[in-house]
Design an enzyme around this catalytic site. Structure first.
Site, PDB file in Angstrom:
ATOM      1  N   HIS A 148     -12.620  -5.737   1.386  1.00  0.00           N
ATOM      2  CA  HIS A 148     -12.514  -4.464   2.067  1.00  0.00           C
ATOM      3  C   HIS A 148     -12.722  -3.273   1.138  1.00  0.00           C
ATOM      4  O   HIS A 148     -12.520  -2.131   1.564  1.00  0.00           O
ATOM      5  CB  HIS A 148     -11.137  -4.355   2.747  1.00  0.00           C
ATOM      6  CG  HIS A 148      -9.972  -4.225   1.790  1.00  0.00           C
ATOM      7  ND1 HIS A 148      -9.044  -3.212   1.896  1.00  0.00           N
ATOM      8  CD2 HIS A 148      -9.607  -4.946   0.711  1.00  0.00           C
ATOM      9  CE1 HIS A 148      -8.147  -3.320   0.943  1.00  0.00           C
ATOM     10  NE2 HIS A 148      -8.460  -4.368   0.209  1.00  0.00           N
ATOM     11  N   HIS A 167       0.867  -1.196   0.000  1.00  0.00           N
ATOM     12  CA  HIS A 167       0.000   0.000   0.000  1.00  0.00           C
ATOM     13  C   HIS A 167       0.895   1.236   0.000  1.00  0.00           C
ATOM     14  O   HIS A 167       0.818   2.063   0.914  1.00  0.00           O
ATOM     15  CB  HIS A 167      -0.927   0.033   1.234  1.00  0.00           C
ATOM     16  CG  HIS A 167      -2.138  -0.836   1.101  1.00  0.00           C
ATOM     17  ND1 HIS A 167      -2.905  -1.199   2.173  1.00  0.00           N
ATOM     18  CD2 HIS A 167      -2.720  -1.395   0.024  1.00  0.00           C
ATOM     19  CE1 HIS A 167      -3.918  -1.955   1.776  1.00  0.00           C
ATOM     20  NE2 HIS A 167      -3.819  -2.091   0.465  1.00  0.00           N
ATOM     21  N   HIS A 184      -3.672 -13.633  -1.406  1.00  0.00           N
ATOM     22  CA  HIS A 184      -2.329 -13.391  -0.863  1.00  0.00           C
ATOM     23  C   HIS A 184      -1.971 -14.567   0.032  1.00  0.00           C
ATOM     24  O   HIS A 184      -2.808 -15.039   0.804  1.00  0.00           O
ATOM     25  CB  HIS A 184      -2.288 -12.135   0.021  1.00  0.00           C
ATOM     26  CG  HIS A 184      -2.544 -10.849  -0.690  1.00  0.00           C
ATOM     27  ND1 HIS A 184      -1.684 -10.327  -1.617  1.00  0.00           N
ATOM     28  CD2 HIS A 184      -3.564  -9.968  -0.572  1.00  0.00           C
ATOM     29  CE1 HIS A 184      -2.167  -9.172  -2.052  1.00  0.00           C
ATOM     30  NE2 HIS A 184      -3.306  -8.933  -1.442  1.00  0.00           N
ATOM     31  N   HIS A 192     -11.783  -8.388  -7.333  1.00  0.00           N
ATOM     32  CA  HIS A 192     -11.417  -7.139  -6.640  1.00  0.00           C
ATOM     33  C   HIS A 192     -10.403  -6.406  -7.504  1.00  0.00           C
ATOM     34  O   HIS A 192      -9.436  -7.003  -7.960  1.00  0.00           O
ATOM     35  CB  HIS A 192     -10.817  -7.539  -5.284  1.00  0.00           C
ATOM     36  CG  HIS A 192     -10.258  -6.430  -4.465  1.00  0.00           C
ATOM     37  ND1 HIS A 192     -10.791  -5.168  -4.411  1.00  0.00           N
ATOM     38  CD2 HIS A 192      -9.189  -6.411  -3.590  1.00  0.00           C
ATOM     39  CE1 HIS A 192     -10.091  -4.428  -3.563  1.00  0.00           C
ATOM     40  NE2 HIS A 192      -9.106  -5.158  -3.069  1.00  0.00           N
ATOM     41  N   TYR A 233      -2.647  -9.065   9.013  1.00  0.00           N
ATOM     42  CA  TYR A 233      -3.448  -8.660   7.856  1.00  0.00           C
ATOM     43  C   TYR A 233      -4.832  -8.197   8.320  1.00  0.00           C
ATOM     44  O   TYR A 233      -5.321  -7.142   7.923  1.00  0.00           O
ATOM     45  CB  TYR A 233      -3.575  -9.852   6.889  1.00  0.00           C
ATOM     46  CG  TYR A 233      -4.112  -9.473   5.536  1.00  0.00           C
ATOM     47  CD1 TYR A 233      -3.248  -9.197   4.485  1.00  0.00           C
ATOM     48  CD2 TYR A 233      -5.474  -9.372   5.302  1.00  0.00           C
ATOM     49  CE1 TYR A 233      -3.736  -8.830   3.248  1.00  0.00           C
ATOM     50  CE2 TYR A 233      -5.974  -9.003   4.073  1.00  0.00           C
ATOM     51  CZ  TYR A 233      -5.096  -8.735   3.044  1.00  0.00           C
ATOM     52  OH  TYR A 233      -5.581  -8.355   1.818  1.00  0.00           O
ATOM     53  N   ASP A 235      -8.994 -11.066  -0.997  1.00  0.00           N
ATOM     54  CA  ASP A 235      -8.215 -10.608   0.163  1.00  0.00           C
ATOM     55  C   ASP A 235      -8.598 -11.333   1.458  1.00  0.00           C
ATOM     56  O   ASP A 235      -7.746 -11.535   2.335  1.00  0.00           O
ATOM     57  CB  ASP A 235      -8.418  -9.104   0.374  1.00  0.00           C
ATOM     58  CG  ASP A 235      -7.563  -8.261  -0.551  1.00  0.00           C
ATOM     59  OD1 ASP A 235      -6.461  -8.694  -0.918  1.00  0.00           O
ATOM     60  OD2 ASP A 235      -8.000  -7.149  -0.903  1.00  0.00           O
ATOM     61  N   GLU A 238      -8.392  -3.811  -6.789  1.00  0.00           N
ATOM     62  CA  GLU A 238      -7.195  -3.133  -6.280  1.00  0.00           C
ATOM     63  C   GLU A 238      -6.020  -3.597  -7.148  1.00  0.00           C
ATOM     64  O   GLU A 238      -5.983  -4.762  -7.574  1.00  0.00           O
ATOM     65  CB  GLU A 238      -6.976  -3.479  -4.798  1.00  0.00           C
ATOM     66  CG  GLU A 238      -5.979  -2.529  -4.152  1.00  0.00           C
ATOM     67  CD  GLU A 238      -5.950  -2.597  -2.629  1.00  0.00           C
ATOM     68  OE1 GLU A 238      -6.831  -3.239  -2.029  1.00  0.00           O
ATOM     69  OE2 GLU A 238      -5.035  -1.985  -2.048  1.00  0.00           O
ATOM     70  N   ASP A 240      -3.165  -4.720  -6.893  1.00  0.00           N
ATOM     71  CA  ASP A 240      -2.401  -5.945  -6.621  1.00  0.00           C
ATOM     72  C   ASP A 240      -3.108  -7.188  -7.158  1.00  0.00           C
ATOM     73  O   ASP A 240      -2.490  -8.250  -7.257  1.00  0.00           O
ATOM     74  CB  ASP A 240      -2.096  -6.098  -5.119  1.00  0.00           C
ATOM     75  CG  ASP A 240      -3.302  -5.957  -4.227  1.00  0.00           C
ATOM     76  OD1 ASP A 240      -4.193  -5.150  -4.538  1.00  0.00           O
ATOM     77  OD2 ASP A 240      -3.365  -6.660  -3.199  1.00  0.00           O
TER      78      ASP A 240
HETATM   79 FE1  FEO Z   1      -7.425  -5.224  -1.513  1.00  0.00          FE
HETATM   80 FE2  FEO Z   1      -4.927  -7.432  -1.921  1.00  0.00          FE
HETATM   81  O1  FEO Z   1      -5.952  -5.960  -2.343  1.00  0.00           O
END
Ligand code: FEO
Length: 393
Positions: free
Chosen positions: A144, A22, A224, A78, A191, A163, A80, A82
């Site tokens: 999230h 982040h 992840h 998602h 996390y 996530d 984001e 990543d």
């Molecule tokens: Fe919310 Fe692993 O990105």
């Protein structure tokens, strides 16, 4: 490419070197991974991509393993970067491929790439047959991000949770039963504490909803870290605990100090806690990894935060920490402020106010000591610690 279950393959990237995530916000001492999955059924389905610095490596791997032209659909759980960051690169090669995502997902993808593609909007309960398997979607709004989605592979009984249930943890093995359980849980809890705490009420409700569906779950594969293959519901049960104003009953004393006066106050407060049999941990936040510190605060029942006064306020490491706590919206924790000063002495009261604004319950008036604490001052600090211990009960 590694088969994790019948015709479901991991096609992710392990990022061994990652140390901040982040931007610079979150520490990742054990690296991370960006887990993308490929399902080879009658249709070939790509679920999520990887962070865009790895987009070329990712596309080359897919080309070699399956041929990009053979991908029939892409699910974006998602957006984001990543997970969705390589989508643009993949679609530059196969632009007509249908993308399955939530409505918020579509808006987020458009916001990132400023492109329109072949979007197919899904909602909770929607089901797409891909051959022997069905993909069942469950919206995970604000767990999230507004776009978050979970994909359940019915038939294989695999949850692709994105996530949720993940960890920033790059390990040799991809499976929970083959890694160090202590490391795994440290990373899973860190996390949760740093990323999911503000959404705990939603996490609790979502777990109840998913459990209510009585789906057979044989594997939970997040985006992840490692995959929960052995007793996958163990992490769901832990999330359920963490989502309910979690604490472990101990206190945490956090301070920053210029000439050790505030440090000696912190140590004396600790002695006061100890006299009342309250376990505590002590951290100088100016010298401690901030993400690790958040994990400790997440586990604490009582938080005692101190700073000397400088330029009519608190030291910036303390100010930054309390601001971060405000964003995380901790619940069911008691708190107090303290600190030394030379002349104006605003910091302890300011800390107390900031802790209250962050949603903590202030149980003691702040304590302050002018210049270097005397034995009598330290005695007052011990009493303060003991008094705080009583308020924790
Ligand atoms: Fe919310 Fe692993 O990105």
């Amino acid at each position: 490419m590694l088969e994790i279950k019948d015709n479901i393959f991991w096609v992710g990237i392990k990022d061994w070197e990652l140390r901040r995530f982040h931007g610079h916000e979150l520490s990742t001492h054990r690296g991370s991974s960006y887990n993308s999955y490929l399902i080879k059924d009658k249709k070939t389905v790509l679920v999520d991509t990887v962070w865009d610095p790895y987009q070329e490596e990712f596309a080359e791997m897919l080309e070699k393993e399956v041929g990009l032209g053979h991908i029939d659909m892409i699910v974006i759980n998602h957006m984001e970067p990543d997970h969705g960051g390589s989508l643009g690169h993949i679609l530059s090669k196969i632009p007509e491929t249908p993308i399955y995502c939530t409505k918020n997902g579509m808006e987020t993808i458009r916001g990132h790439f400023h492109r329109d593609w072949n979007f197919n909007i899904v909602k909770t309960g929607d089901c797409v047959n891909i051959g022997s398997y069905d993909l069942v979607f469950v919206e995970m709004q604000m767990i999230h991000w507004p776009d978050s989605l979970l994909t359940y592979v019915k038939g294989a009984n695999v949850v692709l949770s994105n996530d949720a249930f993940g960890q920033h943890y790059s390990a040799q093995s991809l499976f929970n039963d083959e890694v160090d359980a202590c490391e795994l849980y440290q990373e899973a809890e860190k996390y949760y504490a740093n990323i999911l705490t503000p959404f705990s009420a939603l996490v609790k409700k979502k777990i109840e909803q998913i459990k209510g569906l009585s789906l057979p779950i044989e594997m939970i594969a997040p985006s992840h870290g490692v995959i929960w293959r052995d007793n996958p519901m163990q992490i769901v049960d832990r999330y359920y605990e963490w989502s309910q104003d979690y604490h472990e009953g101990n206190a945490v004393i956090v301070y920053d100090t210029m000439y050790e006066a505030t440090k000696s106050m912190a140590q004396a407060i600790g002695r006061g806690l100890e006299k009342k049999n309250v376990k505590y941990k002590l951290f100088n936040c100016g010298k401690t990894d901030d993400s690790d510190l958040i994990t400790e605060l997440f586990k604490a029942k009582g938080i005692i935060l101190g700073s000397c006064t400088v330029n009519n306020t608190m030291l910036h490491s303390v100010g930054g920490l309390v601001e971060r706590m405000k964003g995380l919206r901790f619940k069911n924790k008691v708190a107090a402020g303290f600190g030394s000063y030379g002349w104006s002495g605003e910091a302890p009261a300011l800390i107390s106010r900031k802790l209250e604004e962050a949603g903590l319950t202030i149980v003691m008036d702040p304590i302050k000591v002018k210049y270097r604490p005397t034995a009598e001052d330290l005695g007052r600090c011990e009493e303060f610690g003991s008094g705080f211990a009583e308020k924790m009960r």
